[in-house]
Design an enzyme around this catalytic site. Structure first.
Site, short mmCIF file in Angstrom:
data_model
loop_
_atom_site.label_atom_id
_atom_site.label_comp_id
_atom_site.label_asym_id
_atom_site.label_seq_id
_atom_site.Cartn_x
_atom_site.Cartn_y
_atom_site.Cartn_z
N GLU A 142 15.85 -14.24 -0.13
CA GLU A 142 16.34 -15.20 0.87
C GLU A 142 15.38 -16.40 0.95
O GLU A 142 15.82 -17.55 0.97
CB GLU A 142 16.38 -14.44 2.20
CG GLU A 142 16.93 -15.18 3.38
CD GLU A 142 16.65 -14.35 4.65
OE1 GLU A 142 16.88 -13.12 4.66
OE2 GLU A 142 16.15 -14.97 5.62
N ASP B 39 0.84 -1.19 0.00
CA ASP B 39 0.00 0.00 0.00
C ASP B 39 0.88 1.26 0.00
O ASP B 39 1.89 1.32 0.73
CB ASP B 39 -0.87 -0.02 1.27
CG ASP B 39 -1.97 1.00 1.25
OD1 ASP B 39 -2.79 0.98 0.31
OD2 ASP B 39 -2.03 1.84 2.19
C1 NOJ Z 1 -4.59 2.84 -0.95
C2 NOJ Z 1 -5.66 1.83 -0.74
O1 NOJ Z 1 -5.91 1.18 -1.95
C3 NOJ Z 1 -6.86 2.59 -0.21
O2 NOJ Z 1 -8.00 1.79 -0.17
C4 NOJ Z 1 -6.52 3.13 1.14
O3 NOJ Z 1 -7.60 3.92 1.62
C5 NOJ Z 1 -5.27 4.01 1.08
N1 NOJ Z 1 -4.22 3.41 0.33
C6 NOJ Z 1 -4.74 4.30 2.46
O4 NOJ Z 1 -4.21 3.14 3.02
#
Ligand code: NOJ
Length: 547
Positions: free
Chosen positions: A259, A209
């Site tokens: 690894e 993310d």
């Molecule tokens: C991107 C994710 O896809 C989204 O759903 C989320 O709200 C934001 N990052 C924050 O983590």
């Protein structure tokens, strides 16, 4: 022995938004046992792997992207034993499992953040986050002028132990998602531990993310355009995102993956959610010792126009493929309006234009060199649910901005599996259960049982496309050469002779190959490429390559 075949380079991965996939307990929320029950369906569709949206313990302010414990399962979704069963079942079916890891921020209920709140300004506990004194005589103004992506300032003020208003902490999304301070080595060490925890449990990799996040400018200075992030909801503040230091993190994570691969020969994958301004900067994240792949969102954001698609595809091929990685194509995900609706035009509502274009786009994506991600429901042609009433909306963007613009609940409505009425088989065996977001009556038309029975359905188009990718050496990784084509049409040859053409216009045009297509997104008589249609042919050697 190391496997020679890098499975991820042209994999097709299915994104499972767990809370909306399949509910095994009847509480109206999808769960891990539901995902396990759905694996045969995904096997039949023909995907190589699944990416599971976050299922960790979380107060669910941003549906799990606010993680309170990175090494457990929220009881909403099951437990670690159920997780292990899911991984084992997927392994038996040859389906890879990717987890969603959230390293830019955690939940305000994470024990380290709770410890930081209880600790003194300047303490080691606060140094894991970005705590700073406010500005102004009484510190009542935020430390800088940055805005959060989901609306409002990027800082919230805390109450100190003496009951007085005190320091501020940084959160680039919501106040319930404090940003980690990656300049503190304890943070990196903790994430190394988290990676190993899940790799030891058998996962095949991670979707990362906000992978252009993590580091902020060390001085946290004011931005020249403070509202840019909130306005565009893209990470564009050059002081808050895409800092050069982040690349060292990806090199470290890559070496952890290597690894594990060296131990058992199974390649692990890191695929980043990288939102950066240009394809060239994007390419820096997928250098050979960093992330294996990063979602290429320019395809998703391109308008339905041949020239726009040609431009983003050419840039991706030039900048990303040049790194030795492959492009990771995506048209839909849990943050975006679904293609069927996005490509529709209000004036032609009901004409099926959006659906025809979404089918054509799918065939185009599956013909491109590299990997592709399919978001659950995309294979059913689900439209965005655009008329959810305000009182059921859960997206923090709605709560924080008061606006329905670009909110994300409409693409997260639980999947229809069978039957004529909600919950459409989403909640196994509990007909009275209420899905966490209401499903519209018209979802009956899109239920998986109907899709499987109708050879003209989106499902069959995706399944046939995936089968051909498996069978034909021209698809997946390899070369792409543009063909000469009339305005509004894109045509290219893959490898030694698979031709794909897409007619972005509405009027028919002549097909680049005379015979009957192997596969087409709509009816496609020999020699003709109807409007809003894509098709694949084996080359007859007569098509002319663009100069
Ligand atoms: C991107 C994710 O896809 C989204 O759903 C989320 O709200 C934001 N990052 C924050 O983590």
């Amino acid at each position: 022995m190391l496997s020679k075949y890098h499975w991820w380079r042209d994999a097709v991965i299915y994104q499972v938004y767990v809370r909306s996939f399949l509910d095994s307990t009847g509480d109206g929320i999808g769960d891990l046992a539901g995902v396990r029950a759905g694996l045969p369906y995904l096997k039949k569709l023909g995907v190589d792997g699944i990416w599971l949206s976050p299922f960790y313990p979380s107060p669910q302010h941003d549906h799990g992207y606010d993680v309170a414990d990175y090494c457990d399962v929220d009881p909403l979704f099951g437990d670690l034993a159920e997780f292990d069963l899911l991984v084992a079942a997927a392994r038996r079916l040859g389906i890879k499992v990717l987890l969603d890891i959230v390293p830019n921020h955690c939940s305000s209920e994470h024990p380290w953040f709770e410890e930081a709140l209880a600790a003194e300004p300047g303490s080691a506990a606060r140094a894991r986050f970005h705590f700073a004194d406010g500005r102004g005589a009484d510190g009542s103004e935020p430390p800088n002028n940055w805005h959060a992506m989901f609306g409002g300032p990027a800082w919230s003020r805390v109450t100190e132990a003496d009951g007085q208003p005190g320091q501020w902490y940084l959160h680039m999304f919501t106040p319930e998602q404090p940003d980690w301070n990656w300049r503190n080595p304890e943070v990196g060490a903790e994430f190394d531990r988290v990676l190993r925890f899940w790799l030891d449990r058998g996962v095949d990799g991670f979707r990362i993310d906000v992978a252009a996040g993590l580091y902020k400018h060390p001085e946290l200075p004011d931005s020249d355009d403070p509202e840019a992030d909130a306005r565009t909801r893209d990470s564009v503040n050059p002081l808050a995102w895409n800092q050069p230091e982040v690349h060292a993190v990806w090199r470290g994570w890559r070496s952890i993956c290597e690894e594990y691969t060296a131990r058992d020969g199974r390649e692990r994958l890191l695929v980043g959610e990288v939102s950066v301004p240009t394809a060239r900067e994007h390419a820096l994240y997928v250098r050979s010792d960093e992330l294996h792949q990063a979602f290429f969102f320019d395809l998703l954001s391109a308008p339905w126009e041949a020239d726009a698609f040609r431009k983003v595809i050419s840039e991706a091929m030039q900048d990303i493929a040049g790194t030795g990685s492959t492009v990771t194509w995506v048209l839909n995900n849990h943050d975006q309006v679904r293609t069927v609706t996005r490509y529709g035009e209000p004036a032609t509502e009901g004409s099926g234009l959006g659906a025809a274009r979404a089918r054509a786009a799918a065939l185009l994506m599956l013909a491109l060199p590299g990997a592709a991600y399919i978001y659950q429901g995309e294979e059913l042609g689900l439209p965005e649910v655009v008329d959810l009433p305000d009182d059921v909306l859960t997206d923090p963007i709605f709560r924080r901005t008061g606006s329905r613009a670009r909110i994300r609940d409409g693409c997260r409505v639980p999947l229809p599996w069978s039957g004529q009425a909600s919950p459409f088989g989403f909640t196994s065996g509990v007909e009275s259960a209420k899905p966490w977001l209401p499903q519209p009556d018209y979802f009956a038309e899109y239920a998986t049982d109907r899709a499987l029975a109708d050879t003209r359905s989106f499902w069959h188009l995706y399944r046939d496309g995936l089968q051909l990718r498996e069978a034909l050496p021209q698809l997946g990784e390899g070369t792409l050469r543009w063909l000469e084509s009339p305005p509004g049409v894109l045509a290219f040859v893959r490898g030694d002779g698979l031709v794909c053409a897409v007619n972005f216009g509405t009027a028919p045009t002549s097909a680049p190959v005379s015979g009957t297509p192997l596969l087409s997104s709509g009816p496609c008589p020999a020699g003709v490429l109807p409007g809003s249609t894509a098709a694949w042919w084996m080359s007859d050697g007569t098509e002319s390559v663009a100069p």
